[in-house]
Design a protein around this motif. Structure first.
Motif, PDB file in Angstrom:
ATOM      1  N   GLU A   6      13.704  -2.093   2.402  1.00 51.96           N
ATOM      2  CA  GLU A   6      13.441  -3.283   1.600  1.00 51.96           C
ATOM      3  C   GLU A   6      13.106  -4.470   2.492  1.00 51.96           C
ATOM      4  O   GLU A   6      13.492  -4.512   3.662  1.00 51.96           O
ATOM      5  CB  GLU A   6      14.664  -3.664   0.747  1.00 51.96           C
ATOM      6  CG  GLU A   6      15.165  -2.619  -0.203  1.00 51.96           C
ATOM      7  CD  GLU A   6      16.415  -1.957   0.296  1.00 51.96           C
ATOM      8  OE1 GLU A   6      17.222  -1.470  -0.527  1.00 51.96           O
ATOM      9  OE2 GLU A   6      16.602  -1.909   1.520  1.00 51.96           O
ATOM     10  N   SER A  21      10.140  -6.308  -1.750  1.00 52.94           N
ATOM     11  CA  SER A  21       9.317  -5.112  -1.582  1.00 52.94           C
ATOM     12  C   SER A  21      10.175  -3.983  -1.045  1.00 52.94           C
ATOM     13  O   SER A  21      11.148  -4.216  -0.325  1.00 52.94           O
ATOM     14  CB  SER A  21       8.176  -5.384  -0.594  1.00 52.94           C
ATOM     15  OG  SER A  21       7.343  -6.417  -1.026  1.00 52.94           O
ATOM     16  N   CYS A  22       9.794  -2.762  -1.380  1.00 57.85           N
ATOM     17  CA  CYS A  22      10.501  -1.585  -0.881  1.00 57.85           C
ATOM     18  C   CYS A  22       9.467  -0.494  -0.639  1.00 57.85           C
ATOM     19  O   CYS A  22       8.755  -0.095  -1.566  1.00 57.85           O
ATOM     20  CB  CYS A  22      11.545  -1.121  -1.882  1.00 57.85           C
ATOM     21  SG  CYS A  22      12.307   0.462  -1.480  1.00 57.85           S
ATOM     22  N   VAL A  23       9.411  -0.035   0.593  1.00 57.33           N
ATOM     23  CA  VAL A  23       8.446   0.988   0.976  1.00 57.33           C
ATOM     24  C   VAL A  23       9.169   2.294   1.253  1.00 57.33           C
ATOM     25  O   VAL A  23      10.151   2.320   2.015  1.00 57.33           O
ATOM     26  CB  VAL A  23       7.655   0.568   2.220  1.00 57.33           C
ATOM     27  CG1 VAL A  23       6.660   1.662   2.602  1.00 57.33           C
ATOM     28  CG2 VAL A  23       6.942  -0.746   1.982  1.00 57.33           C
ATOM     29  N   SER A  25       8.953   5.869   3.052  1.00 52.58           N
ATOM     30  CA  SER A  25       8.194   6.467   4.145  1.00 52.58           C
ATOM     31  C   SER A  25       8.747   7.852   4.470  1.00 52.58           C
ATOM     32  O   SER A  25       9.839   8.211   4.043  1.00 52.58           O
ATOM     33  CB  SER A  25       8.239   5.576   5.383  1.00 52.58           C
ATOM     34  OG  SER A  25       9.576   5.447   5.850  1.00 52.58           O
ATOM     35  N   ARG A  71       4.844  -1.250  -9.175  1.00 51.29           N
ATOM     36  CA  ARG A  71       4.764  -0.305  -8.069  1.00 51.29           C
ATOM     37  C   ARG A  71       3.326  -0.010  -7.726  1.00 51.29           C
ATOM     38  O   ARG A  71       2.429  -0.115  -8.585  1.00 51.29           O
ATOM     39  CB  ARG A  71       5.516   0.997  -8.380  1.00 51.29           C
ATOM     40  CG  ARG A  71       4.978   1.786  -9.543  1.00 51.29           C
ATOM     41  CD  ARG A  71       5.929   2.928  -9.923  1.00 51.29           C
ATOM     42  NE  ARG A  71       5.837   4.063  -9.011  1.00 51.29           N
ATOM     43  CZ  ARG A  71       6.605   5.157  -9.125  1.00 51.29           C
ATOM     44  NH1 ARG A  71       7.513   5.242 -10.081  1.00 51.29           N
ATOM     45  NH2 ARG A  71       6.469   6.161  -8.271  1.00 51.29           N
ATOM     46  N   LYS A  75       0.715   3.307  -2.155  1.00 50.32           N
ATOM     47  CA  LYS A  75       1.424   2.794  -0.979  1.00 50.32           C
ATOM     48  C   LYS A  75       2.904   3.171  -0.995  1.00 50.32           C
ATOM     49  O   LYS A  75       3.659   2.742  -0.130  1.00 50.32           O
ATOM     50  CB  LYS A  75       1.296   1.271  -0.901  1.00 50.32           C
ATOM     51  CG  LYS A  75      -0.127   0.778  -0.678  1.00 50.32           C
ATOM     52  CD  LYS A  75      -0.167  -0.735  -0.569  1.00 50.32           C
ATOM     53  CE  LYS A  75      -1.585  -1.224  -0.305  1.00 50.32           C
ATOM     54  NZ  LYS A  75      -1.659  -2.706  -0.217  1.00 50.32           N
ATOM     55  N   ASN A  76       3.322   3.967  -2.000  1.00 55.04           N
ATOM     56  CA  ASN A  76       4.741   4.338  -2.127  1.00 55.04           C
ATOM     57  C   ASN A  76       5.643   3.108  -2.082  1.00 55.04           C
ATOM     58  O   ASN A  76       6.684   3.103  -1.415  1.00 55.04           O
ATOM     59  CB  ASN A  76       5.147   5.331  -1.035  1.00 55.04           C
ATOM     60  CG  ASN A  76       4.503   6.693  -1.219  1.00 55.04           C
ATOM     61  OD1 ASN A  76       4.109   7.061  -2.321  1.00 55.04           O
ATOM     62  ND2 ASN A  76       4.399   7.448  -0.151  1.00 55.04           N
ATOM     63  N   THR A  77       5.243   2.077  -2.785  1.00 57.17           N
ATOM     64  CA  THR A  77       5.940   0.798  -2.723  1.00 57.17           C
ATOM     65  C   THR A  77       6.306   0.318  -4.117  1.00 57.17           C
ATOM     66  O   THR A  77       5.515   0.457  -5.058  1.00 57.17           O
ATOM     67  CB  THR A  77       5.056  -0.251  -2.029  1.00 57.17           C
ATOM     68  OG1 THR A  77       4.756   0.192  -0.699  1.00 57.17           O
ATOM     69  CG2 THR A  77       5.766  -1.589  -1.949  1.00 57.17           C
ATOM     70  N   TYR A  79       7.951  -3.211  -6.112  1.00 57.22           N
ATOM     71  CA  TYR A  79       8.160  -4.649  -5.954  1.00 57.22           C
ATOM     72  C   TYR A  79       9.094  -5.164  -7.038  1.00 57.22           C
ATOM     73  O   TYR A  79       9.206  -4.569  -8.113  1.00 57.22           O
ATOM     74  CB  TYR A  79       6.830  -5.393  -6.048  1.00 57.22           C
ATOM     75  CG  TYR A  79       5.768  -4.906  -5.109  1.00 57.22           C
ATOM     76  CD1 TYR A  79       4.802  -3.990  -5.534  1.00 57.22           C
ATOM     77  CD2 TYR A  79       5.715  -5.352  -3.790  1.00 57.22           C
ATOM     78  CE1 TYR A  79       3.821  -3.538  -4.678  1.00 57.22           C
ATOM     79  CE2 TYR A  79       4.732  -4.896  -2.923  1.00 57.22           C
ATOM     80  CZ  TYR A  79       3.794  -3.998  -3.371  1.00 57.22           C
ATOM     81  OH  TYR A  79       2.819  -3.544  -2.515  1.00 57.22           O
ATOM     82  N   CYS A  95      16.981  -0.956  -3.216  1.00 53.34           N
ATOM     83  CA  CYS A  95      15.925  -0.128  -3.758  1.00 53.34           C
ATOM     84  C   CYS A  95      16.453   1.301  -3.911  1.00 53.34           C
ATOM     85  O   CYS A  95      17.211   1.783  -3.052  1.00 53.34           O
ATOM     86  CB  CYS A  95      14.736  -0.157  -2.800  1.00 53.34           C
ATOM     87  SG  CYS A  95      13.362   0.891  -3.251  1.00 53.34           S
TER      88      CYS A  95
END
Length: 123
Positions: A6, A21-23, A25, A71, A75-77, A79, A95
């Motif tokens: 996050e 934001s949260c990515v 990976s 989302r 980008k696998n993200t 918000y 997240c």
């Protein structure tokens, strides 16, 4: 390894806005739902908002009409746009996502959590 990270927390005055934001990976095959939770000092962690792969959303009553979850699947993200912030929104925001991906020596579907980001709203 699959992980969630996050960003975007901070200190803001009441009435202000923040965007979290949260990515996700790692070696990811698919992401089912994504969500934001929060935990205030001395309180249990509570659900703030969820969003499905198709974009259906759900919100806690306390944040409806002020927060917006979205989302970007490419980008696998995920918000969280937070407007009209109140001191009672102060918490660590986490997240959460259900992800199918490579973990260890195999492929698994599991619930993953980020490390949390602090949001502080001053009065």
């Amino acid at each position: 390894q699959v992980q969630l990270v996050e960003s975007g927390g901070g200190l803001v005055q009441a009435g202000g806005s923040l965007r979290l934001s949260c990515v996700a990976s790692g070696s990811i095959f698919s992401i089912n739902y994504m969500a934001w939770y929060r935990q205030a000092p001395g309180k249990q962690r509570e659900l703030v908002a969820t969003i499905t792969t198709g974009g259906s959303t759900n919100y806690a009553d306390s944040v409806k009409d002020r927060f917006t979850i979205s989302r970007d699947n490419g980008k696998n993200t995920v918000y969280l746009q937070m407007n009209s912030l109140k001191p009672e929104d102060t918490a660590v925001y986490y997240c959460n996502a259900r992800i199918r991906g490579v973990q260890g020596m195999g492929v698994r579907t599991g619930d993953y959590w980020g490390q949390g980001t602090q949001v502080t709203v001053s009065s």
